[in-house]
Design a protein around this motif. Structure first.
Motif, PDB file in Angstrom:
ATOM      1  N   LEU A  52       2.609  11.887  -7.976  1.00  0.00           N
ATOM      2  CA  LEU A  52       2.811  10.659  -7.205  1.00  0.00           C
ATOM      3  C   LEU A  52       2.316  10.864  -5.782  1.00  0.00           C
ATOM      4  O   LEU A  52       1.649   9.999  -5.211  1.00  0.00           O
ATOM      5  CB  LEU A  52       4.293  10.264  -7.199  1.00  0.00           C
ATOM      6  CG  LEU A  52       4.674   9.092  -6.286  1.00  0.00           C
ATOM      7  CD1 LEU A  52       3.936   7.816  -6.672  1.00  0.00           C
ATOM      8  CD2 LEU A  52       6.180   8.859  -6.314  1.00  0.00           C
ATOM      9  N   GLY A  53       2.627  12.016  -5.211  1.00  0.00           N
ATOM     10  CA  GLY A  53       2.187  12.327  -3.849  1.00  0.00           C
ATOM     11  C   GLY A  53       0.672  12.268  -3.713  1.00  0.00           C
ATOM     12  O   GLY A  53       0.146  11.768  -2.708  1.00  0.00           O
ATOM     13  N   GLN A  58      -4.218   9.723  -1.768  1.00  0.00           N
ATOM     14  CA  GLN A  58      -5.583   9.270  -2.052  1.00  0.00           C
ATOM     15  C   GLN A  58      -5.760   7.774  -1.774  1.00  0.00           C
ATOM     16  O   GLN A  58      -6.821   7.348  -1.340  1.00  0.00           O
ATOM     17  CB  GLN A  58      -5.944   9.572  -3.513  1.00  0.00           C
ATOM     18  CG  GLN A  58      -6.089  11.054  -3.829  1.00  0.00           C
ATOM     19  CD  GLN A  58      -7.229  11.703  -3.077  1.00  0.00           C
ATOM     20  OE1 GLN A  58      -8.341  11.197  -3.071  1.00  0.00           O
ATOM     21  NE2 GLN A  58      -6.952  12.820  -2.409  1.00  0.00           N
ATOM     22  N   LEU A  59      -4.713   7.005  -2.028  1.00  0.00           N
ATOM     23  CA  LEU A  59      -4.788   5.554  -1.829  1.00  0.00           C
ATOM     24  C   LEU A  59      -4.412   5.138  -0.408  1.00  0.00           C
ATOM     25  O   LEU A  59      -4.453   3.957  -0.073  1.00  0.00           O
ATOM     26  CB  LEU A  59      -3.871   4.844  -2.832  1.00  0.00           C
ATOM     27  CG  LEU A  59      -4.287   4.963  -4.301  1.00  0.00           C
ATOM     28  CD1 LEU A  59      -3.175   4.472  -5.223  1.00  0.00           C
ATOM     29  CD2 LEU A  59      -5.584   4.186  -4.558  1.00  0.00           C
ATOM     30  N   LYS A  60      -4.036   6.161   0.395  1.00  0.00           N
ATOM     31  CA  LYS A  60      -3.635   5.905   1.789  1.00  0.00           C
ATOM     32  C   LYS A  60      -2.597   4.772   1.860  1.00  0.00           C
ATOM     33  O   LYS A  60      -2.775   3.766   2.569  1.00  0.00           O
ATOM     34  CB  LYS A  60      -4.852   5.574   2.653  1.00  0.00           C
ATOM     35  CG  LYS A  60      -5.840   6.743   2.751  1.00  0.00           C
ATOM     36  CD  LYS A  60      -7.024   6.419   3.640  1.00  0.00           C
ATOM     37  CE  LYS A  60      -7.876   7.647   3.927  1.00  0.00           C
ATOM     38  NZ  LYS A  60      -8.334   8.357   2.723  1.00  0.00           N
ATOM     39  N   LEU A  66       4.871   1.610   0.662  1.00  0.00           N
ATOM     40  CA  LEU A  66       5.726   2.587  -0.028  1.00  0.00           C
ATOM     41  C   LEU A  66       7.136   2.029  -0.211  1.00  0.00           C
ATOM     42  O   LEU A  66       7.731   2.161  -1.289  1.00  0.00           O
ATOM     43  CB  LEU A  66       5.762   3.900   0.764  1.00  0.00           C
ATOM     44  CG  LEU A  66       6.617   5.021   0.172  1.00  0.00           C
ATOM     45  CD1 LEU A  66       6.120   5.420  -1.219  1.00  0.00           C
ATOM     46  CD2 LEU A  66       6.599   6.237   1.100  1.00  0.00           C
ATOM     47  N   GLU A  67       7.647   1.382   0.836  1.00  0.00           N
ATOM     48  CA  GLU A  67       8.974   0.765   0.738  1.00  0.00           C
ATOM     49  C   GLU A  67       8.982  -0.349  -0.305  1.00  0.00           C
ATOM     50  O   GLU A  67       9.922  -0.489  -1.086  1.00  0.00           O
ATOM     51  CB  GLU A  67       9.412   0.219   2.107  1.00  0.00           C
ATOM     52  CG  GLU A  67       9.711   1.284   3.152  1.00  0.00           C
ATOM     53  CD  GLU A  67      10.730   2.306   2.696  1.00  0.00           C
ATOM     54  OE1 GLU A  67      11.735   1.909   2.061  1.00  0.00           O
ATOM     55  OE2 GLU A  67      10.523   3.515   2.945  1.00  0.00           O
ATOM     56  N   ARG A  68       7.904  -1.137  -0.330  1.00  0.00           N
ATOM     57  CA  ARG A  68       7.789  -2.228  -1.305  1.00  0.00           C
ATOM     58  C   ARG A  68       7.723  -1.664  -2.730  1.00  0.00           C
ATOM     59  O   ARG A  68       8.309  -2.216  -3.660  1.00  0.00           O
ATOM     60  CB  ARG A  68       6.540  -3.059  -0.986  1.00  0.00           C
ATOM     61  CG  ARG A  68       6.387  -4.320  -1.813  1.00  0.00           C
ATOM     62  CD  ARG A  68       7.453  -5.359  -1.476  1.00  0.00           C
ATOM     63  NE  ARG A  68       7.430  -5.778  -0.102  1.00  0.00           N
ATOM     64  CZ  ARG A  68       6.672  -6.760   0.385  1.00  0.00           C
ATOM     65  NH1 ARG A  68       5.851  -7.414  -0.413  1.00  0.00           N
ATOM     66  NH2 ARG A  68       6.755  -7.084   1.646  1.00  0.00           N
TER      67      ARG A  68
END
Length: 212
Positions: A52-53, A58-60, A66-68
């Motif tokens: 996941l990290g 990679q997708l910046k 991230l919260e969404r």
């Protein structure tokens, strides 16, 4: 299998015990769409198959996205993901034969959220989650912690995971490993694991306890 020698099985959670990747990928895709970024689902899945990290990097992914993403996961609820076919039966058989299931995951408190909802928690003896604070796999610290709290000899342990970092963590802790292909053809899986399986129902046919 050697008589009287029960198996100790250490499970990864995401992609091994639970089929979480489809929901994770869809949740992240929606979070990115909310910011006007249309990233193909297949691309997100491929990145998540590393970690996941790795996908977030990679997708910046912004802090807001991230919260969404986390909100989207939470909205789906604990029944938003299901155990892989055969997971429950394998956990129950391990216990019925006198062995134990253990969990070693990077996931935090949501691990118990999902497992309680599916009635799987009672099948597990030792839990290692993000909350333990160990270095992430392939570091062997979480596996070593499970071994240190268990009476059976190392030779009774097998770690099962869907990524090579699970296999590396197992080998660095001195135990055997099984690579789970999540239903994909095992011929396409390159691994250092002693065993590899396409479906969880194949586990006992493939993994034989060593005769001692």
């Amino acid at each position: 299998r050697a008589r009287g020698k029960a198996m100790e099985l250490i499970w990864d959670l995401d992609g091994t015990l639970f089929d979480t990747y489809p929901l994770m990928a869809q949740s992240l895709r929606q979070a990115l769409l909310d910011e006007g970024r249309d990233v193909p689902l297949e691309h997100i899945r491929a990145l998540m198959n590393v970690t996941l990290g790795h996908a977030l990097e990679q997708l910046k992914v912004s802090q807001r996205a991230l919260e969404r993403y986390k909100e989207n996961l939470h909205k789906a609820g604990p029944l938003g993901v299901q155990p892989f076919p055969g997971a429950r039966e394998l956990c129950e058989r391990i216990v019925a034969e006198g062995g134990h299931n253990h969990l070693c995951t990077h996931r935090g408190s949501s691990a118990r959220w999902y497992m309680d909802a599916q009635g799987l928690s009672d099948c597990f003896t030792t839990w290692v989650t993000e909350e333990n604070g160990f270095p992430r796999k392939p570091a062997p610290d979480g596996v070593n912690y499970i071994l240190s709290r268990s009476k059976p000899n190392k030779r009774h342990f097998v770690m099962i995971g869907d990524r090579e970092l699970d296999i590396l963590a197992a080998h660095r802790a001195g135990i055997r490993a099984c690579r789970f292909a999540g239903g994909e053809p095992i011929e396409s899986v390159s691994t250092e694991a002693e065993y590899k399986i396409q479906y969880l129902k194949d586990f006992f046919n493939v993994v034989k306890e060593e005769e001692k």
